[in-house]
Design an enzyme around this catalytic site. Structure first.
Site, PDB file in Angstrom:
ATOM      1  N   LYS A 205      99.620  39.555  73.702  1.00  0.00           N
ATOM      2  CA  LYS A 205      98.714  38.736  74.124  1.00  0.00           C
ATOM      3  C   LYS A 205      98.833  37.187  74.533  1.00  0.00           C
ATOM      4  CE  LYS A 205      95.478  42.099  71.840  1.00  0.00           C
ATOM      5  NZ  LYS A 205      94.781  42.235  70.733  1.00  0.00           N
ATOM      6  N   GLY A 302      86.801  47.310  70.856  1.00  0.00           N
ATOM      7  CA  GLY A 302      85.746  48.432  70.579  1.00  0.00           C
ATOM      8  C   GLY A 302      85.444  48.714  71.996  1.00  0.00           C
TER       9      GLY A 302
HETATM   10  P1  NAP Z   1      92.485  55.749  73.285  1.00  0.00           P
HETATM   11  O1  NAP Z   1      91.394  55.978  72.408  1.00  0.00           O
HETATM   12  O2  NAP Z   1      93.869  56.216  72.664  1.00  0.00           O
HETATM   13  O3  NAP Z   1      92.614  56.581  74.588  1.00  0.00           O
HETATM   14  C1  NAP Z   1      93.442  56.769  75.460  1.00  0.00           C
HETATM   15  C2  NAP Z   1      92.819  57.866  76.439  1.00  0.00           C
HETATM   16  O4  NAP Z   1      93.878  57.950  77.610  1.00  0.00           O
HETATM   17  C3  NAP Z   1      92.636  59.124  75.965  1.00  0.00           C
HETATM   18  O5  NAP Z   1      91.522  59.518  76.621  1.00  0.00           O
HETATM   19  C4  NAP Z   1      93.857  59.900  76.451  1.00  0.00           C
HETATM   20  O6  NAP Z   1      93.488  61.220  76.698  1.00  0.00           O
HETATM   21  C5  NAP Z   1      94.165  59.385  77.629  1.00  0.00           C
HETATM   22  N1  NAP Z   1      95.834  59.369  77.799  1.00  0.00           N
HETATM   23  C6  NAP Z   1      96.529  58.638  77.100  1.00  0.00           C
HETATM   24  N2  NAP Z   1      97.857  58.847  77.481  1.00  0.00           N
HETATM   25  C7  NAP Z   1      97.858  59.725  78.656  1.00  0.00           C
HETATM   26  C8  NAP Z   1      98.652  60.269  79.718  1.00  0.00           C
HETATM   27  N3  NAP Z   1      99.671  60.060  79.644  1.00  0.00           N
HETATM   28  N4  NAP Z   1      97.973  61.136  80.588  1.00  0.00           N
HETATM   29  C9  NAP Z   1      96.712  61.377  80.469  1.00  0.00           C
HETATM   30  N5  NAP Z   1      95.690  60.946  79.773  1.00  0.00           N
HETATM   31  C10 NAP Z   1      96.368  60.037  78.928  1.00  0.00           C
HETATM   32  O7  NAP Z   1      92.739  54.190  73.505  1.00  0.00           O
HETATM   33  P2  NAP Z   1      91.996  52.859  73.702  1.00  0.00           P
HETATM   34  O8  NAP Z   1      91.667  52.571  72.361  1.00  0.00           O
HETATM   35  O9  NAP Z   1      90.911  53.484  74.641  1.00  0.00           O
HETATM   36  O10 NAP Z   1      92.855  51.950  74.582  1.00  0.00           O
HETATM   37  C11 NAP Z   1      93.203  52.012  76.074  1.00  0.00           C
HETATM   38  C12 NAP Z   1      93.845  50.897  76.447  1.00  0.00           C
HETATM   39  O11 NAP Z   1      92.928  49.727  76.137  1.00  0.00           O
HETATM   40  C13 NAP Z   1      95.201  50.413  75.874  1.00  0.00           C
HETATM   41  O12 NAP Z   1      95.873  49.890  76.805  1.00  0.00           O
HETATM   42  C14 NAP Z   1      94.660  49.488  74.782  1.00  0.00           C
HETATM   43  O13 NAP Z   1      95.643  48.635  74.255  1.00  0.00           O
HETATM   44  C15 NAP Z   1      93.730  48.608  75.402  1.00  0.00           C
HETATM   45  N6  NAP Z   1      92.616  47.959  74.576  1.00  0.00           N
HETATM   46  C16 NAP Z   1      92.084  48.733  73.669  1.00  0.00           C
HETATM   47  C17 NAP Z   1      91.135  47.961  72.913  1.00  0.00           C
HETATM   48  C18 NAP Z   1      90.173  48.986  71.814  1.00  0.00           C
HETATM   49  O14 NAP Z   1      89.207  48.280  71.301  1.00  0.00           O
HETATM   50  N7  NAP Z   1      90.617  50.077  71.688  1.00  0.00           N
HETATM   51  C19 NAP Z   1      90.864  46.696  73.290  1.00  0.00           C
HETATM   52  C20 NAP Z   1      91.413  46.108  74.318  1.00  0.00           C
HETATM   53  C21 NAP Z   1      92.263  46.791  74.870  1.00  0.00           C
HETATM   54  P3  NAP Z   1      92.745  62.287  75.421  1.00  0.00           P
HETATM   55  O15 NAP Z   1      91.309  61.777  75.399  1.00  0.00           O
HETATM   56  O16 NAP Z   1      92.631  63.567  76.017  1.00  0.00           O
HETATM   57  O17 NAP Z   1      93.598  62.018  74.334  1.00  0.00           O
HETATM   58  N1  HSE Z   2      95.010  46.731  67.962  1.00  0.00           N
HETATM   59  C1  HSE Z   2      94.066  45.566  68.267  1.00  0.00           C
HETATM   60  C2  HSE Z   2      93.508  44.443  67.194  1.00  0.00           C
HETATM   61  C3  HSE Z   2      93.140  46.272  69.101  1.00  0.00           C
HETATM   62  O1  HSE Z   2      93.678  44.883  66.284  1.00  0.00           O
HETATM   63  O2  HSE Z   2      93.056  43.633  67.834  1.00  0.00           O
HETATM   64  C4  HSE Z   2      92.784  45.284  70.621  1.00  0.00           C
HETATM   65  O3  HSE Z   2      93.764  44.944  71.324  1.00  0.00           O
END
Ligand code: NAP
Ligand code: HSE
Length: 430
Positions: A205, A302
């Protein structure tokens, strides 16, 4: 009714947040876009049968090319994470005429330049506000709202998991292992929390923020990284005595036309705006030559908070498509070729905690070792330990990292020093 069609790559925490937010504020978006409806027409997942509340089953697909080759789709939102598939799908989507929105800091901190330049080549916008700080509008703030300034410093709490852990260590006196377990149980830390606690998530980041702030591409490999794994409850106790806290900070600054960029646990005076940002909250403190300083605080992760940033990017692109104003695209603002300093050439205050033999002349030998290496001492705390030992905690003035390292080496070799328990950075001037 006019529709703008969107493909969603991924339907986990963030993907579902995006879907929900588009429903929640549907009327507002319709009005903003003069009656154009934003419609998610396909969603890529790995497993069709997972329970996903409120997501229509008929939208799901296992085939990314249902989205990439769909001529009706204008915008692709990538929220699958990782670098391999995500990179391929983004590149193919751009080549197939889609604008891109991504929350993927792993990808943007390593392959960002190629992706942004490919977007330029195909006149496709690539936006990534959600990749840093979740809901905090930090990329657009630096890139657009503060563009009139020379930004001189970016300092952020940009990993929620480690902020939660350090907050608990300070407020409840618990060990790192103990609070990590709670962070995992609450779903903050990943099952494999390495990239959070070793500082890599924050490093990705700060690389992104430094690139935007200083108009020079900074990659993950340019960032000096230390995580929080060595922080002990003794460091927490001494930090309190120095009226400070400890935060995992991403720091990027520009001095003498060179960039410094690092992530490490830092002793931070309680008077600093970032010191009171606790739990899973993120915050970014900025300094610039016209605005002075400002701090943005908000939810760094989130579903809905992250969707807030993604849908803002979506509305920006949708408005431009509607007005037909996307002719030439300038995704990347990195046009300078500035030096990035090695960590040894940077300076900081340092905190040393060591166990020594409790007898005369110990303090003077240590003071001499610091002086021999041009390290001046700010303050000292000494505590008696059993068995003729003492714990010595020393804060230095601002000194060069290489001088701190050579002083440390000399001190380690003193017969009166039994062990250097920790060395931390400390931020004193703001
Ligand atoms: P997640 O909950 O693990 O969700 C990932 C999704 O992508 C799932 O629906 C998964 O499918 C699908 N997926 C993963 N790899 C795939 C592939 N190769 N082909 C097809 N589908 C695939 O992840 P997330 O927390 O939403 O995070 C997503 C992105 O946002 C990441 O880059 C993360 O760093 C970023 N991010 C996340 C947050 C947060 O709060 N979580 C905050 C900021 C940024 P299934 O549902 O079938 O498993
Ligand atoms: N793993 C990350 C954190 C999620 O704890 O801030 C959001 O990028």
């Amino acid at each position: 009714m006019k529709k703008m069609k969107i493909g969603l790559l991924g339907c986990g925490t963030v993907g579902q947040g995006v879907y929900k937010l588009l429903k929640l504020n549907e009327k507002k978006y319709l009005a903003l876009l003069d009656g154009t409806e934003l419609e998610i027409v396909k969603i890529l997942v790995n497993d069709l049968e997972k329970v996903r509340e409120d997501i229509p089953y008929n939208l799901l697909t296992l085939n990314p090319y249902d989205i990439i080759h769909n001529k009706d789709i204008d915008i692709v939102i990538e929220v699958i994470g990782g670098t391999t598939d995500a990179e391929e799908y983004i590149i193919e989507s751009i080549k197939n005429g889609k604008h891109i929105i991504t929350a993927n800091k792993d990808l943007m901190a390593t392959k960002g330049q190629n992706i942004l330049e490919l977007g330029n080549e195909y006149a496709k916008l690539v936006k990534y506000e959600a990749s840093v700080g979740g809901a905090i509008p930090i990329i657009s703030t630096i890139k657009d709202n503060l563009v009139s300034n020379q930004i001189t410093k970016v300092m952020g709490i940009i990993n929620g998991t480690t902020n939660f852990m350090l907050t608990k260590m300070f407020s409840e006196g618990r060990s790192l292992e103990n609070v990590l377990k709670e962070a995992q149980e609450l779903g903050y830390a990943e099952a494999d929390p390495t990239s959070d606690i070793e500082g890599l998530d924050a490093a990705r980041k700060i690389a992104i923020l430094a690139s935007i702030a200083f108009n020079r591409r900074v990659k993950l490999s340019d960032v000096y990284v230390e995580g929080i794994t060595k922080i002990s409850i003794d460091d927490v106790k001494y930090a309190k005595q120095f009226k400070s806290t400890i935060k995992l900070l991403g720091i990027a600054l520009i001095k003498d036309n060179a960039i410094e960029v690092r992530v490490y646990p830092t002793l931070l005076s309680l008077s600093h705006p970032l010191a009171k940002v606790d739990d899973v909250y993120n915050a970014v403190y900025l300094e610039g030559n016209a605005f002075g300083n400002l701090t943005l605080i908000g939810k760094g992760a989130g579903g809905l908070p992250t969707a807030s940033a993604i849908v803002a990017d979506l509305l920006t692109i949708a408005k431009k498509i509607n007005k037909g104003t996307i002719i030439e695209v300038e995704n990347c603002s990195c046009y300078l070729d500035l030096e990035i300093k090695k960590i040894e050439e940077t300076s900081s205050h340092y905190y040393f905690r060591m166990v020594v033999v409790d007898k005369t002349r110990v303090l003077s030998k240590i003071a001499d070792a610091f002086a021999d290496n041009n390290v001046s001492i700010d303050s000292v705390i000494q505590k008696k330990l059993p068995e003729g030992k003492a714990e010595l905690v020393i804060l230095t003035d601002r000194v060069l990292n290489k001088n701190m390292k050579s002083a440390k080496e000399q001190i380690e070799n003193l017969d009166v020093v039994l062990e250097i328990k920790s060395v931390l950075n400390s931020e004193k001037e703001y």
